[in-house]
Design a protein around this motif. Sequence first.
Motif, PDB file in Angstrom:
ATOM      1  N   GLN A 126      30.821   6.822  32.779  1.00  0.00           N
ATOM      2  CA  GLN A 126      31.318   5.472  32.873  1.00  0.00           C
ATOM      3  C   GLN A 126      30.833   4.816  34.155  1.00  0.00           C
ATOM      4  N   ASN A 127      31.019   3.507  34.258  1.00  0.00           N
ATOM      5  CA  ASN A 127      30.496   2.770  35.407  1.00  0.00           C
ATOM      6  C   ASN A 127      31.348   2.930  36.651  1.00  0.00           C
ATOM      7  N   ILE A 128      32.627   2.658  36.550  1.00  0.00           N
ATOM      8  CA  ILE A 128      33.513   2.670  37.699  1.00  0.00           C
ATOM      9  C   ILE A 128      34.833   3.313  37.289  1.00  0.00           C
ATOM     10  N   PRO A 129      35.323   4.310  38.045  1.00  0.00           N
ATOM     11  CA  PRO A 129      36.537   5.014  37.659  1.00  0.00           C
ATOM     12  C   PRO A 129      37.822   4.269  37.976  1.00  0.00           C
ATOM     13  N   MET A 130      37.760   3.046  38.551  1.00  0.00           N
ATOM     14  CA  MET A 130      38.958   2.255  38.836  1.00  0.00           C
ATOM     15  C   MET A 130      38.521   0.811  39.010  1.00  0.00           C
ATOM     16  N   GLY A 131      39.445  -0.093  39.299  1.00  0.00           N
ATOM     17  CA  GLY A 131      39.092  -1.493  39.478  1.00  0.00           C
ATOM     18  C   GLY A 131      38.125  -1.697  40.626  1.00  0.00           C
ATOM     19  N   PRO A 132      37.326  -2.783  40.610  1.00  0.00           N
ATOM     20  CA  PRO A 132      36.284  -3.014  41.622  1.00  0.00           C
ATOM     21  C   PRO A 132      36.785  -2.999  43.064  1.00  0.00           C
ATOM     22  N   THR A 133      37.881  -3.718  43.354  1.00  0.00           N
ATOM     23  CA  THR A 133      38.365  -3.791  44.732  1.00  0.00           C
ATOM     24  C   THR A 133      38.900  -2.443  45.199  1.00  0.00           C
ATOM     25  N   ALA A 134      39.706  -1.808  44.351  1.00  0.00           N
ATOM     26  CA  ALA A 134      40.252  -0.493  44.707  1.00  0.00           C
ATOM     27  C   ALA A 134      39.130   0.525  44.867  1.00  0.00           C
ATOM     28  N   PHE A 135      38.154   0.460  43.965  1.00  0.00           N
ATOM     29  CA  PHE A 135      37.034   1.386  44.063  1.00  0.00           C
ATOM     30  C   PHE A 135      36.268   1.173  45.365  1.00  0.00           C
ATOM     31  N   ALA A 136      35.991  -0.092  45.719  1.00  0.00           N
ATOM     32  CA  ALA A 136      35.236  -0.391  46.937  1.00  0.00           C
ATOM     33  C   ALA A 136      35.977   0.118  48.169  1.00  0.00           C
ATOM     34  N   ARG A 137      37.288  -0.089  48.220  1.00  0.00           N
ATOM     35  CA  ARG A 137      38.069   0.377  49.371  1.00  0.00           C
ATOM     36  C   ARG A 137      38.053   1.904  49.450  1.00  0.00           C
ATOM     37  N   ASN A 138      38.233   2.547  48.305  1.00  0.00           N
ATOM     38  CA  ASN A 138      38.218   4.010  48.289  1.00  0.00           C
ATOM     39  C   ASN A 138      36.838   4.570  48.587  1.00  0.00           C
ATOM     40  N   LEU A 139      35.811   3.859  48.161  1.00  0.00           N
ATOM     41  CA  LEU A 139      34.447   4.287  48.478  1.00  0.00           C
ATOM     42  C   LEU A 139      34.210   4.227  49.983  1.00  0.00           C
ATOM     43  N   GLY A 140      34.663   3.144  50.620  1.00  0.00           N
ATOM     44  CA  GLY A 140      34.522   3.042  52.066  1.00  0.00           C
ATOM     45  C   GLY A 140      35.233   4.176  52.780  1.00  0.00           C
ATOM     46  N   LYS A 141      36.436   4.490  52.351  1.00  0.00           N
ATOM     47  CA  LYS A 141      37.183   5.596  52.952  1.00  0.00           C
ATOM     48  C   LYS A 141      36.478   6.922  52.728  1.00  0.00           C
ATOM     49  N   LEU A 234      27.193  -2.048  45.764  1.00  0.00           N
ATOM     50  CA  LEU A 234      28.310  -2.913  45.398  1.00  0.00           C
ATOM     51  C   LEU A 234      27.833  -4.332  45.098  1.00  0.00           C
ATOM     52  N   ILE A 235      26.878  -4.822  45.881  1.00  0.00           N
ATOM     53  CA  ILE A 235      26.321  -6.159  45.618  1.00  0.00           C
ATOM     54  C   ILE A 235      25.697  -6.207  44.229  1.00  0.00           C
ATOM     55  N   ASP A 240      29.394 -11.079  41.019  1.00  0.00           N
ATOM     56  CA  ASP A 240      30.336 -12.193  40.962  1.00  0.00           C
ATOM     57  C   ASP A 240      31.555 -11.989  41.862  1.00  0.00           C
ATOM     58  N   ARG A 241      31.628 -10.822  42.495  1.00  0.00           N
ATOM     59  CA  ARG A 241      32.806 -10.509  43.335  1.00  0.00           C
ATOM     60  C   ARG A 241      32.372  -9.913  44.672  1.00  0.00           C
ATOM     61  N   ILE A 242      31.236 -10.358  45.165  1.00  0.00           N
ATOM     62  CA  ILE A 242      30.638  -9.761  46.358  1.00  0.00           C
ATOM     63  C   ILE A 242      31.578  -9.803  47.555  1.00  0.00           C
ATOM     64  N   GLU A 243      32.092 -10.983  47.887  1.00  0.00           N
ATOM     65  CA  GLU A 243      32.929 -11.115  49.085  1.00  0.00           C
ATOM     66  C   GLU A 243      34.159 -10.227  48.997  1.00  0.00           C
ATOM     67  N   GLU A 244      34.782 -10.220  47.846  1.00  0.00           N
ATOM     68  CA  GLU A 244      36.002  -9.431  47.640  1.00  0.00           C
ATOM     69  C   GLU A 244      35.752  -7.935  47.807  1.00  0.00           C
ATOM     70  N   VAL A 245      34.722  -7.426  47.123  1.00  0.00           N
ATOM     71  CA  VAL A 245      34.502  -5.981  47.160  1.00  0.00           C
ATOM     72  C   VAL A 245      33.960  -5.528  48.520  1.00  0.00           C
ATOM     73  N   LEU A 246      33.126  -6.345  49.166  1.00  0.00           N
ATOM     74  CA  LEU A 246      32.590  -5.940  50.467  1.00  0.00           C
ATOM     75  C   LEU A 246      33.663  -5.977  51.541  1.00  0.00           C
ATOM     76  N   THR A 247      34.606  -6.896  51.437  1.00  0.00           N
ATOM     77  CA  THR A 247      35.728  -6.920  52.382  1.00  0.00           C
ATOM     78  C   THR A 247      36.558  -5.655  52.230  1.00  0.00           C
ATOM     79  N   ALA A 248      36.857  -5.274  50.995  1.00  0.00           N
ATOM     80  CA  ALA A 248      37.625  -4.056  50.743  1.00  0.00           C
ATOM     81  C   ALA A 248      36.855  -2.820  51.193  1.00  0.00           C
ATOM     82  N   TYR A 249      35.563  -2.807  50.926  1.00  0.00           N
ATOM     83  CA  TYR A 249      34.691  -1.690  51.308  1.00  0.00           C
ATOM     84  C   TYR A 249      34.684  -1.492  52.821  1.00  0.00           C
ATOM     85  N   THR A 250      34.477  -2.581  53.539  1.00  0.00           N
ATOM     86  CA  THR A 250      34.444  -2.530  55.000  1.00  0.00           C
ATOM     87  C   THR A 250      35.790  -2.097  55.560  1.00  0.00           C
ATOM     88  N   ASP A 251      36.870  -2.614  54.975  1.00  0.00           N
ATOM     89  CA  ASP A 251      38.210  -2.257  55.431  1.00  0.00           C
ATOM     90  C   ASP A 251      38.485  -0.775  55.218  1.00  0.00           C
TER      91      ASP A 251
END
Length: 291
Positions: A126-141, A234-235, A240-251
């Motif tokens: 599958q593409n992503i195991p969770m929602g985009p924002t949650a995935f980006a934040r967890n990926l950053g961690k 992520l980009i 269509d959600r670049i700012e949102e996911v990159l903010t979560a990723y960085t955080d």
Amino acid sequence: MNMTRTTNALTVRPEQGQWHPVVRARLAGKFDAIARLVSGRKSGGALEFDVIKHGHSALSLEVRSGGRRAYLKLFDTSHTDKAYRREKASLCALRDSGLVPRILAFSDGPRFILCTWSDGASELQQNIPMGPTAFARNLGKWLADLDSAVPGETACGNWYGYLQSFGASLDMDRIQVARDVLMEIPLCGRALSRNDAALQNFVTNAEGQLMGCDFDLAQMRPRGWDFVLGHIGLIERFPDRIEEVLTAYTDGFSRAHRGALIVEELNVVARILYCARALATGDTADIIQWQ
């Protein structure tokens, strides 16, 4: 040996035909030992295999015995053993980190790696195991934790000098324009990097935490390289959600990171690299496979 449920993954590379004979031949003499490891019993039992993914250089399998499951990756012996050696070394180095499925066994002859099973292992397809924002934040961690767990070494220089080495894979005019900025961002040593921008190569454990899979491209890179590739991935995955996911990723990365890397600098490097690669009409694989 009982092999069940021939899945659609078999059609990925039809020129290889049925996978059953390959598994029988390559694992001959190993079935009893694999069954004991999977089942946790002293005497081996029946084994069942299902294909998860039939990739370019390896066959990923779910293995079952005695009511328990494991993940087995069988590498293609017609290729060089580089991918197998990279994955084996990475999983051994991270065996007790909790960041990857725990390696149970490996065999250099038939080139297979056996790992513990994760509840999300079926999501490899599958593409992503969770929602985009949650995935980006967890990926950053996960990347911050990975940076703390992998072996590293000292390195000098800056990101301008490093990116110059990629040649035609990047638009060097774009790198030259950013020369002054990149020269101000030092390399903070080198570390074992997963070196993979593919966002689907993750599973989740029982607690919902990410675990990285597929380290066959792993090699020593500047610290922060995996963060840079994740930024680019992520980009491309969520335009269509670049700012949102990159903010979560960085955080996610900033909150978990304990080293010398400065996330704002890595974001600058990632943006420059993304543009330079795009202007060169290249592919992420060009910079990943560069030695």
